[in-house]
Design a protein around this motif. Structure first.
Motif, PDB file in Angstrom:
ATOM      1  N   SER A  63     118.807  93.915   5.959  1.00 28.91           N
ATOM      2  CA  SER A  63     117.355  93.969   6.354  1.00 28.91           C
ATOM      3  C   SER A  63     116.363  93.568   4.598  1.00 28.91           C
ATOM      4  N   THR A  64     117.381  92.099   3.674  1.00 31.48           N
ATOM      5  CA  THR A  64     117.083  91.109   2.935  1.00 31.48           C
ATOM      6  C   THR A  64     116.839  90.182   3.127  1.00 31.48           C
ATOM      7  N   PRO A  65     116.543  89.381   1.783  1.00 30.22           N
ATOM      8  CA  PRO A  65     115.583  87.782   2.269  1.00 30.22           C
ATOM      9  C   PRO A  65     117.083  86.854   2.906  1.00 30.22           C
ATOM     10  N   ASP A  66     118.357  87.298   2.437  1.00 22.90           N
ATOM     11  CA  ASP A  66     119.689  86.339   2.957  1.00 22.90           C
ATOM     12  C   ASP A  66     120.218  87.523   3.845  1.00 22.90           C
ATOM     13  N   GLY A  67     120.310  88.884   4.379  1.00 25.07           N
ATOM     14  CA  GLY A  67     121.175  89.375   4.965  1.00 25.07           C
ATOM     15  C   GLY A  67     121.807  90.430   4.249  1.00 25.07           C
ATOM     16  N   SER A  68     122.321  89.163   2.959  1.00 19.79           N
ATOM     17  CA  SER A  68     123.367  90.619   2.091  1.00 19.79           C
ATOM     18  C   SER A  68     122.669  91.627   1.167  1.00 19.79           C
ATOM     19  N   CYS A  69     123.779  92.155   0.893  1.00 19.44           N
ATOM     20  CA  CYS A  69     123.233  93.580  -0.185  1.00 19.44           C
ATOM     21  C   CYS A  69     122.596  92.950  -1.469  1.00 19.44           C
ATOM     22  N   ILE A  70     121.938  93.536  -2.125  1.00 15.54           N
ATOM     23  CA  ILE A  70     120.979  93.275  -2.644  1.00 15.54           C
ATOM     24  C   ILE A  70     120.995  94.004  -3.996  1.00 15.54           C
ATOM     25  N   ARG A  71     121.703  93.824  -5.438  1.00 17.95           N
ATOM     26  CA  ARG A  71     122.260  94.727  -6.583  1.00 17.95           C
ATOM     27  C   ARG A  71     121.346  94.543  -7.784  1.00 17.95           C
ATOM     28  N   ASP A  72     121.657  95.798  -9.053  1.00 19.68           N
ATOM     29  CA  ASP A  72     120.996  95.014 -10.106  1.00 19.68           C
ATOM     30  C   ASP A  72     122.344  95.195 -10.951  1.00 19.68           C
ATOM     31  N   TYR A  73     122.625  93.774 -11.397  1.00 19.84           N
ATOM     32  CA  TYR A  73     123.814  94.281 -11.885  1.00 19.84           C
ATOM     33  C   TYR A  73     123.295  93.763 -13.568  1.00 19.84           C
ATOM     34  N   VAL A  74     124.656  95.245 -14.104  1.00 22.88           N
ATOM     35  CA  VAL A  74     124.121  94.563 -15.844  1.00 22.88           C
ATOM     36  C   VAL A  74     125.455  94.731 -16.675  1.00 22.88           C
ATOM     37  N   HIS A  75     125.139  93.588 -17.472  1.00 20.17           N
ATOM     38  CA  HIS A  75     126.487  93.687 -18.850  1.00 20.17           C
ATOM     39  C   HIS A  75     127.303  94.620 -19.025  1.00 20.17           C
ATOM     40  N   VAL A  76     127.773  95.078 -19.432  1.00 15.92           N
ATOM     41  CA  VAL A  76     129.206  96.116 -19.682  1.00 15.92           C
ATOM     42  C   VAL A  76     128.497  96.163 -20.698  1.00 15.92           C
ATOM     43  N   SER A  77     128.214  95.732 -21.960  1.00 21.52           N
ATOM     44  CA  SER A  77     128.395  95.850 -23.465  1.00 21.52           C
ATOM     45  C   SER A  77     126.827  95.931 -23.671  1.00 21.52           C
ATOM     46  N   ASP A  78     124.953  95.604 -22.840  1.00 13.88           N
ATOM     47  CA  ASP A  78     124.351  96.059 -22.400  1.00 13.88           C
ATOM     48  C   ASP A  78     124.802  98.059 -22.040  1.00 13.88           C
ATOM     49  N   LEU A  79     125.799  98.132 -21.567  1.00 13.09           N
ATOM     50  CA  LEU A  79     125.965  99.358 -20.905  1.00 13.09           C
ATOM     51  C   LEU A  79     125.924 100.031 -22.253  1.00 13.09           C
ATOM     52  N   ALA A  80     126.964  99.899 -22.440  1.00  7.41           N
ATOM     53  CA  ALA A  80     128.589 100.482 -23.655  1.00  7.41           C
ATOM     54  C   ALA A  80     126.884 100.554 -24.841  1.00  7.41           C
ATOM     55  N   GLN A  81     125.605 100.065 -24.786  1.00  5.59           N
ATOM     56  CA  GLN A  81     124.911 100.045 -25.806  1.00  5.59           C
ATOM     57  C   GLN A  81     124.462 101.341 -25.546  1.00  5.59           C
TER      58      GLN A  81
END
Length: 327
Positions: free
Chosen positions: A216-234
Protein backbone atom coordinates in the motif's frame (compact mmCIF):
# COMPACT_ATOMS: atom_id res chain seq x y z
CA UNK A 1 47.31 9.06 31.90
CA UNK A 2 46.95 6.97 28.76
CA UNK A 3 43.69 7.57 26.93
CA UNK A 4 41.41 4.59 26.98
CA UNK A 5 40.22 2.72 23.92
CA UNK A 6 36.87 2.72 22.17
CA UNK A 7 36.03 -0.94 21.47
CA UNK A 8 34.34 -1.43 18.08
CA UNK A 9 32.71 -4.85 17.76
CA UNK A 10 32.20 -5.90 14.16
CA UNK A 11 34.78 -3.29 13.22
CA UNK A 12 35.87 -5.19 10.09
CA UNK A 13 32.35 -5.05 8.67
CA UNK A 14 30.53 -2.50 6.56
CA UNK A 15 29.38 0.00 9.18
CA UNK A 16 32.06 -0.88 11.73
CA UNK A 17 34.88 -0.09 9.30
CA UNK A 18 33.45 3.38 8.67
CA UNK A 19 33.12 3.84 12.43
CA UNK A 20 36.77 2.96 12.94
CA UNK A 21 37.80 5.55 10.35
CA UNK A 22 35.56 8.16 11.98
CA UNK A 23 37.06 7.46 15.40
CA UNK A 24 40.58 7.83 14.03
CA UNK A 25 39.59 11.08 12.35
CA UNK A 26 38.26 12.35 15.69
CA UNK A 27 41.53 11.55 17.48
CA UNK A 28 40.14 8.54 19.35
CA UNK A 29 41.86 5.19 19.98
CA UNK A 30 39.69 2.49 18.40
CA UNK A 31 40.21 -1.21 19.08
CA UNK A 32 38.43 -3.76 16.87
CA UNK A 33 36.92 -7.18 17.54
CA UNK A 34 35.52 -9.12 14.59
CA UNK A 35 35.06 -12.83 13.88
CA UNK A 36 35.48 -12.16 10.11
CA UNK A 37 32.34 -14.14 9.27
CA UNK A 38 31.29 -11.28 6.99
CA UNK A 39 34.00 -8.68 7.63
CA UNK A 40 37.44 -8.21 6.08
CA UNK A 41 40.66 -7.84 8.06
CA UNK A 42 42.15 -5.83 5.19
CA UNK A 43 39.68 -2.98 5.72
CA UNK A 44 40.84 -2.33 9.31
CA UNK A 45 43.70 0.22 9.39
CA UNK A 46 47.00 -1.44 10.27
CA UNK A 47 47.61 0.88 13.24
CA UNK A 48 44.34 -0.15 14.94
CA UNK A 49 44.61 -3.09 17.40
CA UNK A 50 42.62 -5.99 15.95
CA UNK A 51 41.39 -9.17 17.65
CA UNK A 52 39.73 -11.99 15.74
CA UNK A 53 37.06 -13.68 17.79
CA UNK A 54 33.46 -13.74 18.97
CA UNK A 55 31.93 -11.19 21.34
CA UNK A 56 29.97 -14.08 22.85
CA UNK A 57 33.22 -15.61 24.15
CA UNK A 58 33.51 -14.15 27.66
CA UNK A 59 37.09 -15.34 28.20
CA UNK A 60 38.23 -13.82 24.91
CA UNK A 61 36.51 -10.47 25.55
CA UNK A 62 37.59 -10.43 29.19
CA UNK A 63 41.26 -10.88 28.29
CA UNK A 64 41.07 -7.94 25.87
CA UNK A 65 39.44 -5.75 28.50
CA UNK A 66 42.05 -6.78 31.06
CA UNK A 67 44.88 -5.74 28.75
CA UNK A 68 43.32 -2.68 27.09
CA UNK A 69 41.33 -0.26 29.27
CA UNK A 70 38.03 0.43 27.51
CA UNK A 71 36.13 3.71 27.87
CA UNK A 72 33.17 2.77 25.68
CA UNK A 73 31.89 0.02 23.40
CA UNK A 74 30.31 0.68 20.01
CA UNK A 75 28.54 -2.59 19.31
CA UNK A 76 27.89 -3.54 15.67
CA UNK A 77 28.62 -7.28 15.61
CA UNK A 78 25.36 -8.95 14.57
CA UNK A 79 23.47 -10.83 11.88
CA UNK A 80 21.31 -8.47 9.84
CA UNK A 81 19.41 -10.28 7.04
CA UNK A 82 15.67 -10.10 7.76
CA UNK A 83 14.51 -13.04 5.55
CA UNK A 84 17.32 -15.21 6.94
CA UNK A 85 16.19 -14.40 10.48
CA UNK A 86 12.75 -15.80 9.63
CA UNK A 87 14.22 -19.14 8.55
CA UNK A 88 17.03 -19.24 11.15
CA UNK A 89 15.59 -17.57 14.27
CA UNK A 90 17.76 -19.44 16.77
CA UNK A 91 20.92 -18.28 14.99
CA UNK A 92 19.73 -14.66 15.30
CA UNK A 93 18.79 -14.93 18.96
CA UNK A 94 22.19 -16.54 19.55
CA UNK A 95 24.36 -14.10 17.63
CA UNK A 96 22.43 -10.90 18.25
CA UNK A 97 20.88 -11.35 21.69
CA UNK A 98 22.82 -13.97 23.65
CA UNK A 99 26.21 -12.73 22.46
CA UNK A 100 25.26 -9.16 23.35
CA UNK A 101 24.35 -10.30 26.85
CA UNK A 102 27.83 -11.82 27.26
CA UNK A 103 29.50 -8.67 25.94
CA UNK A 104 27.47 -6.49 28.30
CA UNK A 105 28.32 -8.67 31.27
CA UNK A 106 32.01 -8.26 30.44
CA UNK A 107 31.48 -4.51 30.18
CA UNK A 108 29.85 -4.34 33.62
CA UNK A 109 32.51 -6.57 35.19
CA UNK A 110 35.29 -4.36 33.79
CA UNK A 111 33.65 -1.05 34.66
CA UNK A 112 33.04 0.09 31.07
CA UNK A 113 30.66 3.02 31.56
CA UNK A 114 29.18 3.56 28.08
CA UNK A 115 27.77 1.55 25.18
CA UNK A 116 26.54 2.82 21.82
CA UNK A 117 24.33 0.07 20.41
CA UNK A 118 23.54 -0.65 16.78
CA UNK A 119 19.78 -1.14 16.89
CA UNK A 120 17.33 -1.05 14.00
CA UNK A 121 14.10 0.40 12.65
CA UNK A 122 12.92 -3.22 12.50
CA UNK A 123 11.96 -2.91 16.18
CA UNK A 124 8.90 -0.92 15.06
CA UNK A 125 7.48 -3.63 12.79
CA UNK A 126 4.55 -2.15 10.86
CA UNK A 127 4.35 1.34 12.43
CA UNK A 128 1.01 3.05 12.93
CA UNK A 129 2.36 6.25 11.39
CA UNK A 130 5.13 7.57 9.20
CA UNK A 131 7.57 9.04 10.08
CA UNK A 132 7.86 6.79 13.13
CA UNK A 133 9.01 8.34 16.42
CA UNK A 134 11.15 6.74 19.12
CA UNK A 135 8.28 6.54 21.63
CA UNK A 136 5.94 4.82 19.19
CA UNK A 137 5.08 1.16 19.93
CA UNK A 138 7.78 -1.45 19.27
CA UNK A 139 6.15 -4.45 17.59
CA UNK A 140 8.82 -6.20 15.50
CA UNK A 141 7.47 -8.62 12.93
CA UNK A 142 10.61 -10.72 12.42
CA UNK A 143 13.25 -12.40 14.60
CA UNK A 144 15.87 -9.88 13.51
CA UNK A 145 13.89 -6.98 14.97
CA UNK A 146 12.99 -8.94 18.10
CA UNK A 147 16.62 -9.98 18.65
CA UNK A 148 17.66 -6.32 18.61
CA UNK A 149 14.78 -5.11 20.78
CA UNK A 150 15.75 -7.64 23.44
CA UNK A 151 19.20 -6.03 23.61
CA UNK A 152 17.58 -2.60 24.07
CA UNK A 153 15.65 -4.05 27.02
CA UNK A 154 18.84 -5.45 28.51
CA UNK A 155 20.60 -2.11 28.16
CA UNK A 156 17.75 -0.31 29.93
CA UNK A 157 17.81 -2.79 32.81
CA UNK A 158 21.61 -2.65 33.15
CA UNK A 159 21.54 1.15 33.21
CA UNK A 160 19.14 0.96 36.17
CA UNK A 161 21.35 -1.47 38.09
CA UNK A 162 24.92 -0.23 37.44
CA UNK A 163 26.90 3.00 36.83
CA UNK A 164 26.34 2.67 33.11
CA UNK A 165 24.72 4.64 30.28
CA UNK A 166 23.91 3.81 26.68
CA UNK A 167 22.69 5.18 23.39
CA UNK A 168 20.57 2.84 21.26
CA UNK A 169 20.62 4.06 17.67
CA UNK A 170 17.81 2.68 15.56
CA UNK A 171 19.16 2.71 12.01
CA UNK A 172 17.01 2.90 8.99
CA UNK A 173 18.48 1.69 5.66
CA UNK A 174 22.23 2.27 5.65
CA UNK A 175 23.82 2.71 2.23
CA UNK A 176 26.68 4.32 0.32
CA UNK A 177 30.41 4.29 1.04
CA UNK A 178 33.13 6.50 2.44
CA UNK A 179 33.29 9.57 0.13
CA UNK A 180 37.11 9.34 0.24
CA UNK A 181 37.00 5.76 -1.05
CA UNK A 182 38.59 4.21 2.07
CA UNK A 183 35.75 1.79 2.90
CA UNK A 184 32.46 0.51 1.60
CA UNK A 185 30.09 -2.43 1.49
CA UNK A 186 32.39 -5.39 0.75
CA UNK A 187 30.39 -8.32 2.14
CA UNK A 188 29.98 -11.13 -0.41
CA UNK A 189 26.32 -11.79 -1.28
CA UNK A 190 25.17 -8.62 0.48
CA UNK A 191 21.41 -8.05 0.50
CA UNK A 192 21.35 -4.22 0.62
CA UNK A 193 19.26 -2.83 -2.24
CA UNK A 194 21.66 -0.10 -3.35
CA UNK A 195 24.63 -2.50 -3.22
CA UNK A 196 22.77 -5.01 -5.40
CA UNK A 197 21.56 -2.31 -7.80
CA UNK A 198 25.03 -0.86 -8.39
CA UNK A 199 26.37 -4.39 -8.91
CA UNK A 200 23.68 -4.91 -11.55
CA UNK A 201 24.63 -1.60 -13.17
CA UNK A 202 28.28 -2.69 -13.34
CA UNK A 203 27.44 -6.11 -14.78
CA UNK A 204 28.37 -8.01 -11.61
CA UNK A 205 24.80 -9.35 -11.43
CA UNK A 206 22.39 -10.34 -14.16
CA UNK A 207 19.84 -7.82 -13.00
CA UNK A 208 17.88 -7.21 -9.83
CA UNK A 209 14.82 -8.78 -8.18
CA UNK A 210 12.09 -6.60 -6.65
CA UNK A 211 10.21 -8.41 -3.89
CA UNK A 212 6.64 -7.20 -4.02
CA UNK A 213 4.91 -4.42 -5.94
CA UNK A 214 1.53 -4.85 -4.24
CA UNK A 215 2.20 -2.92 -1.03
CA UNK A 216 0.00 0.00 0.00
CA UNK A 217 2.51 2.55 -1.30
CA UNK A 218 2.29 4.93 -4.29
CA UNK A 219 4.10 2.57 -6.69
CA UNK A 220 3.44 -0.67 -4.81
CA UNK A 221 7.05 -1.27 -3.74
CA UNK A 222 8.44 -0.90 -0.23
CA UNK A 223 9.49 2.54 0.98
CA UNK A 224 12.61 3.01 3.09
CA UNK A 225 14.64 5.85 4.59
CA UNK A 226 18.19 5.53 3.19
CA UNK A 227 20.98 7.02 5.34
CA UNK A 228 24.57 7.49 4.20
CA UNK A 229 26.98 5.29 6.15
CA UNK A 230 29.30 8.23 6.89
CA UNK A 231 26.43 10.20 8.44
CA UNK A 232 25.62 7.11 10.50
CA UNK A 233 29.20 6.92 11.77
CA UNK A 234 29.00 10.61 12.73
CA UNK A 235 25.84 9.87 14.73
CA UNK A 236 27.83 7.38 16.80
CA UNK A 237 30.54 9.96 17.47
CA UNK A 238 27.84 12.41 18.54
CA UNK A 239 26.27 9.74 20.79
CA UNK A 240 29.67 9.06 22.37
CA UNK A 241 30.14 12.76 23.12
CA UNK A 242 26.61 12.87 24.56
CA UNK A 243 27.29 9.99 26.96
CA UNK A 244 30.69 11.36 27.98
CA UNK A 245 28.97 14.58 29.00
CA UNK A 246 27.11 12.62 31.68
CA UNK A 247 23.72 12.82 30.00
CA UNK A 248 21.08 10.10 30.51
CA UNK A 249 20.72 7.04 28.33
CA UNK A 250 18.90 7.69 25.08
CA UNK A 251 17.27 5.96 22.13
CA UNK A 252 17.40 7.73 18.75
CA UNK A 253 16.31 7.05 15.21
CA UNK A 254 19.04 7.59 12.63
CA UNK A 255 17.52 8.40 9.26
CA UNK A 256 16.75 11.40 7.07
CA UNK A 257 12.97 11.64 7.66
CA UNK A 258 12.24 11.02 3.99
CA UNK A 259 11.63 7.82 2.08
CA UNK A 260 12.21 6.35 -1.35
CA UNK A 261 10.52 3.31 -2.83
CA UNK A 262 12.47 0.37 -4.18
CA UNK A 263 11.52 1.44 -7.70
CA UNK A 264 12.62 5.03 -6.96
CA UNK A 265 16.05 3.76 -5.90
CA UNK A 266 16.40 1.59 -8.99
CA UNK A 267 15.59 4.57 -11.22
CA UNK A 268 18.22 6.72 -9.48
CA UNK A 269 20.87 3.99 -9.85
CA UNK A 270 20.03 3.67 -13.55
CA UNK A 271 20.24 7.44 -14.03
CA UNK A 272 23.51 7.91 -12.11
CA UNK A 273 25.19 4.88 -13.71
CA UNK A 274 23.77 5.38 -17.19
CA UNK A 275 22.93 1.67 -17.36
CA UNK A 276 19.45 0.21 -17.92
CA UNK A 277 19.79 -3.19 -16.21
CA UNK A 278 17.11 -5.87 -15.97
CA UNK A 279 14.56 -5.64 -13.14
CA UNK A 280 12.52 -8.75 -12.27
CA UNK A 281 9.33 -8.54 -10.21
CA UNK A 282 8.99 -11.27 -7.58
CA UNK A 283 6.59 -12.03 -4.73
CA UNK A 284 6.90 -10.47 -1.31
CA UNK A 285 9.57 -11.62 1.15
CA UNK A 286 8.67 -12.65 4.68
CA UNK A 287 9.10 -9.94 7.31
CA UNK A 288 9.14 -6.82 5.09
CA UNK A 289 6.96 -3.90 6.26
CA UNK A 290 5.51 -1.61 3.59
CA UNK A 291 7.13 1.63 4.74
CA UNK A 292 9.71 2.71 7.32
CA UNK A 293 10.68 6.37 7.58
CA UNK A 294 12.45 7.95 10.56
CA UNK A 295 11.44 10.92 12.62
CA UNK A 296 14.90 12.25 13.47
CA UNK A 297 14.38 15.38 15.56
CA UNK A 298 15.65 13.69 18.73
CA UNK A 299 19.01 12.83 17.16
CA UNK A 300 19.31 16.31 15.68
CA UNK A 301 18.44 18.03 18.97
CA UNK A 302 19.81 15.79 21.74
CA UNK A 303 22.90 14.51 19.93
CA UNK A 304 23.42 17.63 17.78
CA UNK A 305 23.60 15.29 14.78
CA UNK A 306 23.82 17.18 11.50
CA UNK A 307 23.77 14.98 8.38
CA UNK A 308 26.12 15.97 5.56
CA UNK A 309 25.18 13.48 2.83
CA UNK A 310 21.36 13.59 2.78
CA UNK A 311 21.06 13.03 -0.96
CA UNK A 312 20.12 9.76 -2.63
CA UNK A 313 22.20 10.52 -5.73
CA UNK A 314 25.28 11.14 -3.54
CA UNK A 315 24.67 7.83 -1.75
CA UNK A 316 24.43 6.03 -5.09
CA UNK A 317 27.51 7.79 -6.53
CA UNK A 318 29.60 6.78 -3.51
CA UNK A 319 28.31 3.19 -3.67
CA UNK A 320 29.12 3.02 -7.38
CA UNK A 321 32.61 4.40 -6.86
CA UNK A 322 33.34 1.81 -4.17
CA UNK A 323 31.95 -1.04 -6.25
CA UNK A 324 34.22 -0.01 -9.12
CA UNK A 325 37.20 -0.03 -6.73
CA UNK A 326 36.37 -3.60 -5.75
CA UNK A 327 36.79 -4.57 -9.41
Amino acid sequence: MTRRHILVTGGAGYIGSHMTLALLGAGERPLVIDNLSTGSRAIVPTDVPFFEGNVGDADFVGRIMDEHPIEAIIHFAASIVVPESVTQPLAYYGNNTANARTLLECAVNHGVPHVVFSSTAAVYGEPDRTPVEEDDPTRPINPYGRSKLMVEWMLADIAQAYPFSYAALRYFNVAGADPQGRAGQSTPNATHLIKIAVQAALGKRSGLDVYGTDYSTPDGSCIRDYVHVSDLAQAHLDALDYLRAGKPSITCNIGYANGYSVLDVINVVKRVSGVDFEVRIKGRRAGDPAALIAANQRARTALSWTPRYDDLEQIVRDALAWERRLG
